[in-house]
Design an enzyme around this catalytic site. Structure first.
Site, short mmCIF file in Angstrom:
data_model
loop_
_atom_site.label_atom_id
_atom_site.label_comp_id
_atom_site.label_asym_id
_atom_site.label_seq_id
_atom_site.Cartn_x
_atom_site.Cartn_y
_atom_site.Cartn_z
N LYS A 13 0.84 -1.21 0.00
CA LYS A 13 0.00 0.00 0.00
C LYS A 13 0.88 1.26 0.00
O LYS A 13 0.67 2.18 -0.78
CB LYS A 13 -0.92 0.03 1.25
N ARG A 88 -9.82 0.46 8.44
CA ARG A 88 -9.20 -0.79 8.86
C ARG A 88 -10.22 -1.78 9.41
O ARG A 88 -9.88 -2.89 9.75
CB ARG A 88 -8.28 -0.37 9.97
N ARG A 127 11.72 -5.37 5.07
CA ARG A 127 11.47 -3.94 4.79
C ARG A 127 12.45 -3.03 5.54
O ARG A 127 12.72 -3.22 6.72
CB ARG A 127 10.04 -3.57 5.19
N ARG A 160 11.08 -1.00 11.05
CA ARG A 160 9.96 -0.65 11.92
C ARG A 160 9.90 -1.56 13.15
O ARG A 160 10.17 -2.75 13.07
CB ARG A 160 8.64 -0.75 11.15
N ARG A 171 -0.37 -8.99 13.39
CA ARG A 171 -0.94 -8.02 12.45
C ARG A 171 -1.70 -8.74 11.33
O ARG A 171 -2.75 -8.28 10.89
CB ARG A 171 0.17 -7.15 11.86
P1 AP5 Z 1 4.83 -1.59 1.96
O1 AP5 Z 1 4.50 -0.77 0.76
O2 AP5 Z 1 5.54 -0.95 3.08
O3 AP5 Z 1 3.53 -2.37 2.48
P2 AP5 Z 1 2.22 -1.83 3.20
O4 AP5 Z 1 1.05 -2.48 2.54
O5 AP5 Z 1 2.25 -0.35 3.30
O6 AP5 Z 1 2.43 -2.55 4.60
P3 AP5 Z 1 2.37 -1.96 6.10
O7 AP5 Z 1 3.18 -2.91 6.94
O8 AP5 Z 1 2.74 -0.53 6.13
O9 AP5 Z 1 0.90 -2.16 6.40
P4 AP5 Z 1 0.23 -2.18 7.79
O10 AP5 Z 1 -1.15 -2.13 7.34
O11 AP5 Z 1 0.58 -3.31 8.67
O12 AP5 Z 1 0.89 -0.95 8.55
P5 AP5 Z 1 0.36 0.49 8.92
O13 AP5 Z 1 1.50 1.40 8.94
O14 AP5 Z 1 -0.82 0.85 8.11
O15 AP5 Z 1 5.71 -2.83 1.43
C1 AP5 Z 1 6.23 -3.77 2.35
C2 AP5 Z 1 7.60 -4.27 1.86
O16 AP5 Z 1 7.43 -4.99 0.65
C3 AP5 Z 1 8.61 -3.14 1.54
O17 AP5 Z 1 9.90 -3.57 1.90
C4 AP5 Z 1 8.52 -2.99 0.02
O18 AP5 Z 1 9.73 -2.53 -0.55
C5 AP5 Z 1 8.19 -4.42 -0.41
N1 AP5 Z 1 7.40 -4.50 -1.63
C6 AP5 Z 1 6.33 -3.71 -1.99
N2 AP5 Z 1 5.84 -4.09 -3.17
C7 AP5 Z 1 6.60 -5.15 -3.59
C8 AP5 Z 1 6.60 -5.99 -4.75
N3 AP5 Z 1 5.70 -5.82 -5.74
N4 AP5 Z 1 7.51 -6.99 -4.82
C9 AP5 Z 1 8.44 -7.18 -3.82
N5 AP5 Z 1 8.50 -6.41 -2.72
C10 AP5 Z 1 7.60 -5.42 -2.60
O19 AP5 Z 1 -0.17 0.25 10.42
C11 AP5 Z 1 0.72 0.00 11.49
C12 AP5 Z 1 -0.04 -0.05 12.80
O20 AP5 Z 1 -0.66 1.23 13.06
C13 AP5 Z 1 -1.22 -1.06 12.86
O21 AP5 Z 1 -0.79 -2.35 13.23
C14 AP5 Z 1 -2.12 -0.41 13.91
O22 AP5 Z 1 -1.64 -0.64 15.22
C15 AP5 Z 1 -1.95 1.09 13.64
N6 AP5 Z 1 -2.96 1.60 12.68
C16 AP5 Z 1 -2.72 2.15 11.45
N7 AP5 Z 1 -3.86 2.52 10.85
C17 AP5 Z 1 -4.86 2.19 11.72
C18 AP5 Z 1 -6.27 2.29 11.64
N8 AP5 Z 1 -6.90 2.80 10.57
N9 AP5 Z 1 -6.99 1.84 12.71
C19 AP5 Z 1 -6.39 1.34 13.80
N10 AP5 Z 1 -5.06 1.20 13.92
C20 AP5 Z 1 -4.30 1.62 12.88
MG MG Z 2 2.42 1.04 4.91
#
Ligand code: AP5
Ligand code: MG
Length: 216
Positions: A13, A88, A127, A160, A171
């Site tokens: 994402k 979410r 990552r 992270r 997660r």
């Molecule tokens: P990346 O693009 O970083 O993936 P992502 O989908 O953004 O994954 P996240 O881990 O950020 O998602 P998340 O939903 O767990 O975390 P968030 O920050 O939202 O890519 C990942 C890796 O893969 C990278 O190394 C990249 O280079 C690689 N990659 C990408 N595309 C690729 C490809 N095609 N091929 C190979 N490699 C590839 O949330 C974190 C925490 O915050 C949650 O656990 C929760 O506690 C809190 N939180 C956030 N939002 C909310 C909400 N709305 N409600 C409640 N709690 C929330």
């Molecule tokens: Mg992300």
């Protein structure tokens, strides 16, 4: 253009959002990034959020809905935005609908990026993110030219706190139980588009823009 990016942790994402904001000149609104900044700054919001994030659980809806409500009022959202990591769960999706109804600005698309669980684990453990500009790398799939240093801005790369194997498992569980139903929610509304999230980052990006630009 008003867009929601859906997908499990590690689906890409953030990676795709970074490319979309360059193409369309609209902001990426990542609740995860906003919360991580609050944690790093040691604000009251950050202190509250940290305990949930470290466990891989969702931060309470009231907190994140409040963040989005304020963020969407900012001027740079007038042309549109990309929501990354919000909504979410179905309660957040309903709250977003209410907000957008009162602003008379419905979502255009919800794009679901689909990746298998085995692949997700490797992506998340590998990552690395730039402290300076937020650019994402992966030590297995897309390493920086120089270890630990951002190709784009020379900033330091970090891992992270929640990218540890046991937190990742939690997660992914939370995603299945709480976030996956949001896909059905948008399907019913008729704005869901799914793209396979495996293949090169550019191929996935091209699939997304062909949906947005109605070429797909
Ligand atoms: P990346 O693009 O970083 O993936 P992502 O989908 O953004 O994954 P996240 O881990 O950020 O998602 P998340 O939903 O767990 O975390 P968030 O920050 O939202 O890519 C990942 C890796 O893969 C990278 O190394 C990249 O280079 C690689 N990659 C990408 N595309 C690729 C490809 N095609 N091929 C190979 N490699 C590839 O949330 C974190 C925490 O915050 C949650 O656990 C929760 O506690 C809190 N939180 C956030 N939002 C909310 C909400 N709305 N409600 C409640 N709690 C929330
Ligand atoms: Mg992300």
């Amino acid at each position: 253009m008003r867009l929601v990016l859906l997908g499990a942790p590690g689906a890409g994402k953030g990676t795709q959002a970074k490319k979309l904001i360059e193409r369309y000149s609209i902001p990426q609104i990542s609740t995860g990034d906003i919360l991580r900044k609050a944690v790093a700054d040691g604000t009251p919001l950050g202190k509250e959020a940290k305990s949930y994030m470290d466990k891989g659980e969702l931060v309470p809806d009231s907190v994140v809905i409040g963040i989005i409500r304020e963020r969407l009022k900012e001027n740079d959202c007038k042309k549109g935005y990309i929501l990354d990591g919000f909504p979410r769960n179905v309660a957040q999706a309903k709250a977003l609908d209410e907000m957008l109804k009162s602003l008379n600005s419905p979502l255009d698309f919800a794009i679901s990026i689909d990746v298998s669980f085995d692949e997700l684990m490797k992506r998340l453990t590998g990552r690395r993110t730039c402290k300076g500009c937020g650019q994402m790398y992966n030590i297995y799939f897309s390493p920086p030219k120089k270890e630990g240093v951002c190709d784009k801005c020379g900033g330091e790369l970090y891992q992270r706190d929640d990218d540890k194997e046991e937190t990742i498992r939690k997660r992914l569980e939370v995603y299945e139980a709480q976030t996956a139903p949001v896909i059905g929610y948008y399907k019913e509304k008729g704005i869901l588009k799914s793209v396979p999230g495996t293949g090169s980052i550019d191929d996935i990006f091209n699939k997304i823009i062909s949906i947005l630009e109605k070429r797909g």
